[in-house]
Design a protein around this motif. Sequence first.
Motif, PDB file in Angstrom:
ATOM      1  N   ARG A   1     118.360 -19.981 -15.901  1.00 10.88           N
ATOM      2  CA  ARG A   1     119.093 -20.909 -15.686  1.00 10.88           C
ATOM      3  C   ARG A   1     118.515 -22.422 -15.953  1.00 10.88           C
ATOM      4  NH1 ARG A   1     121.831 -20.568  -9.603  1.00 10.88           N
ATOM      5  NH2 ARG A   1     122.601 -18.763 -10.877  1.00 10.88           N
ATOM      6  N   ARG A   2     117.293 -22.464 -15.512  1.00 12.55           N
ATOM      7  CA  ARG A   2     116.677 -23.836 -15.796  1.00 12.55           C
ATOM      8  C   ARG A   2     116.729 -24.020 -17.336  1.00 12.55           C
ATOM      9  NH1 ARG A   2     111.538 -25.636 -12.678  1.00 12.55           N
ATOM     10  NH2 ARG A   2     112.893 -25.665 -10.950  1.00 12.55           N
TER      11      ARG A   2
ATOM     12  N   ARG B   1     119.052 -35.122 -20.677  1.00  7.42           N
ATOM     13  CA  ARG B   1     119.100 -34.051 -21.959  1.00  7.42           C
ATOM     14  C   ARG B   1     118.687 -34.924 -23.205  1.00  7.42           C
ATOM     15  NH1 ARG B   1     121.821 -29.630 -22.926  1.00  7.42           N
ATOM     16  NH2 ARG B   1     122.677 -29.657 -20.618  1.00  7.42           N
TER      17      ARG B   1
ATOM     18  N   SER C   1     120.060 -25.086 -18.794  1.00 10.57           N
ATOM     19  CA  SER C   1     120.491 -26.360 -18.299  1.00 10.57           C
ATOM     20  C   SER C   1     119.594 -27.203 -19.213  1.00 10.57           C
ATOM     21  CB  SER C   1     120.019 -26.721 -16.842  1.00 10.57           C
ATOM     22  OG  SER C   1     118.532 -26.741 -16.681  1.00 10.57           O
ATOM     23  N   LEU C   2     118.640 -26.839 -19.894  1.00 13.27           N
ATOM     24  CA  LEU C   2     117.713 -27.694 -21.054  1.00 13.27           C
ATOM     25  C   LEU C   2     118.015 -27.622 -22.292  1.00 13.27           C
ATOM     26  CD1 LEU C   2     113.984 -27.119 -19.476  1.00 13.27           C
ATOM     27  CD2 LEU C   2     115.516 -29.063 -19.234  1.00 13.27           C
TER      28      LEU C   2
ATOM     29  N   ASN D   1     112.796 -18.372 -15.810  1.00 13.88           N
ATOM     30  CA  ASN D   1     113.761 -19.021 -15.155  1.00 13.88           C
ATOM     31  C   ASN D   1     114.919 -19.352 -16.157  1.00 13.88           C
ATOM     32  OD1 ASN D   1     115.514 -20.829 -13.579  1.00 13.88           O
ATOM     33  ND2 ASN D   1     113.963 -21.451 -12.340  1.00 13.88           N
TER      34      ASN D   1
ATOM     35  N   ARG E   1     107.348 -22.127 -11.891  1.00 13.27           N
ATOM     36  CA  ARG E   1     107.843 -21.138 -11.116  1.00 13.27           C
ATOM     37  C   ARG E   1     106.557 -20.685 -10.339  1.00 13.27           C
ATOM     38  NH1 ARG E   1     110.164 -15.011 -12.846  1.00 13.27           N
ATOM     39  NH2 ARG E   1     110.892 -14.707 -10.650  1.00 13.27           N
TER      40      ARG E   1
ATOM     41  N   LEU F   1     107.940 -26.267 -17.123  1.00 16.07           N
ATOM     42  CA  LEU F   1     108.912 -25.331 -16.394  1.00 16.07           C
ATOM     43  C   LEU F   1     108.261 -24.719 -15.081  1.00 16.07           C
ATOM     44  CD1 LEU F   1     111.517 -23.781 -18.465  1.00 16.07           C
ATOM     45  CD2 LEU F   1     111.817 -25.994 -17.260  1.00 16.07           C
TER      46      LEU F   1
END
Length: 368
Positions: A241-242, A7, A245-246, A239, A22, A20
């Motif tokens: 959710r990703r 993080r 999380s970032l 995405n 996908r 990212l």
Amino acid sequence: MSAANWRNAMNSGAGRAAMLNRGQAAVALPGPGIAWDLKPIFTAISFRHVAVLLFLLAFPWFATPFFTFQIGAQSLALGLIALSLTFLGGYGGMVSLAQMTVAGIAGYMVAIFGAAAAADSTISLGWPWWLAVLVAIAIATVCAAFIGWLSVRTEGIYTIMITLAVGVAFYYLCLQNYSVFNGFQGFQRVHAPTVLGVNLRDALPFYYLVLFWSLAGYFFVKYLVRAPFGIALQGIRDNPRRMNSLGFNVTAHRVAAYAVAGVIAAVGGVLLVWYNGLIGPGSVGTSWLINILIIAVLGGMRHPIGPFLGAIVFVLLQTFAIDVFDRERFNLVIGMVFLVIVLFSPDGLLGWWAGLKSKFLTPRGDVR
């Protein structure tokens, strides 16, 4: 690498250049240290862009006032409203059926705060046109952000249903409220102003007014989708959710996207009410909520030029289809055109053109 170190790395200016993925698609995450300029936009301008711009500028000089006003100006105003939906759906993954509602709110506010004719002449406040327009756009933008706040926690069909419910609720509010919205009669004679001796009601000045704001909206979206906010929004689309999380606030980005789209739709709504010279419940009815979606899908939702192409096709069919079919059968005609394009080109007219270009104009052996 631990989660905490990961993080910290992503919060740094260099770390946010991570990708990212996908499938085969990738989105670069922008960081606060990245300087963004307009160079990528200008380097992407080709001969066809210049040719289209020159054609649009010269169009009123060889076209009749009917084509200039009824076809050109109307297509650009509707395309600007559909552009707000393309921005939300194509780059944010949020299909909203409330964009015509936002445009209608701006149109109603112009009539209420400015000058308009109504059964009760005390409804319109008679403010200066520029102040009424600014207040109308501000109120419509706040309403768009509120609609986004209501709907961003859902996805897919649920987002569509919530925005549709908001649009239908606003329609019935306008229809049944007489003290503010003047009921089913609405407001008449909501005319464009005269600025520096130029009457913007005339076909030529009004066309260039709408063209200016359409180009402004187009280049604004082109720039924004390459800016850090736009890149993050596309990452959230792919995405969420990703992205969460970032460290990206997914809800805040989506609500901000609704607000940005609200500004675009509000400007289009002001131009459209000036074009029609009136506004009533029929201007924000369910049929127009769906029509904006049809316009966006017809042109293609993967590029900002798509909604303008869809608007041209829609207005041409709306204007000239009655010469072949009955006026009541227009929805059948536009539905058939919509069905053909969706079946054979899911990306709209732009996807159709890309397929033809790759088939007939791409040299053999060219690897892309």
